[in-house]
Design an enzyme around this catalytic site. Structure first.
Site, mmCIF file in Angstrom:
data_model
loop_
_atom_site.group_PDB
_atom_site.id
_atom_site.type_symbol
_atom_site.label_atom_id
_atom_site.label_comp_id
_atom_site.label_asym_id
_atom_site.label_seq_id
_atom_site.Cartn_x
_atom_site.Cartn_y
_atom_site.Cartn_z
ATOM 1 N N ILE A 1 -5.790 -8.082 6.489
ATOM 2 C CA ILE A 1 -6.933 -7.339 7.033
ATOM 3 C C ILE A 1 -7.117 -6.074 6.211
ATOM 4 O O ILE A 1 -6.179 -5.311 5.998
ATOM 5 C CB ILE A 1 -6.728 -6.966 8.509
ATOM 6 C CG1 ILE A 1 -6.662 -8.212 9.377
ATOM 7 C CG2 ILE A 1 -7.851 -6.042 8.982
ATOM 8 C CD1 ILE A 1 -6.435 -7.927 10.846
ATOM 9 N N CYS A 2 -8.335 -5.869 5.773
ATOM 10 C CA CYS A 2 -8.714 -4.682 5.008
ATOM 11 C C CYS A 2 -9.928 -4.084 5.711
ATOM 12 O O CYS A 2 -10.535 -4.733 6.558
ATOM 13 C CB CYS A 2 -9.054 -5.095 3.584
ATOM 14 S SG CYS A 2 -9.427 -3.735 2.471
ATOM 15 N N VAL A 3 -10.279 -2.883 5.349
ATOM 16 C CA VAL A 3 -11.457 -2.274 5.958
ATOM 17 C C VAL A 3 -12.688 -3.125 5.656
ATOM 18 O O VAL A 3 -13.419 -3.506 6.547
ATOM 19 C CB VAL A 3 -11.643 -0.813 5.496
ATOM 20 C CG1 VAL A 3 -12.947 -0.244 6.025
ATOM 21 C CG2 VAL A 3 -10.472 0.038 5.958
#
Length: 100
Positions: A6-8
């Protein structure tokens, strides 16, 4: 191992994802890995298909919220390992998370 990153926005984690796939192939590591953005909680729809969630350091401030929304282990990737795309350390972190 099945890892959801998960990344921004999902962009920088896509680079790590591709390097992780290469590393896994070179080291005969079974791996399913995908990268998604945190915004809109897209990870919730697919989290059940993975063993662990690893979050990019810049998304780490959302860890507690993510943990409330999923039933699999969640951790923030070590900043140095993420920045260098140190796949061995990221695999090690995921294994430790699974062993808890």
């Amino acid at each position: 191992m099945k890892i959801l990153l998960i990344c921004v926005g999902g962009m920088s984690s896509s680079v790590l994802m591709e390097r992780m796939r290469q590393y896994a192939a070179e080291h005969d590591e079974p791996l399913t890995i995908e990268a998604v953005g945190e915004m809109g909680h897209a990870y919730e729809k697919v989290a059940g298909e993975y063993d662990v969630i690893l979050m990019a350091p810049q998304a780490g401030y959302r860890k507690k919220d993510v943990m409330k929304r999923v039933s699999i282990p969640v951790d923030v990737i070590d900043m140095a390992a993420y920045g260098r795309a140190d796949c061995a350390k990221v695999f090690e972190q995921a294994r430790r998370l699974l062993d808890k």
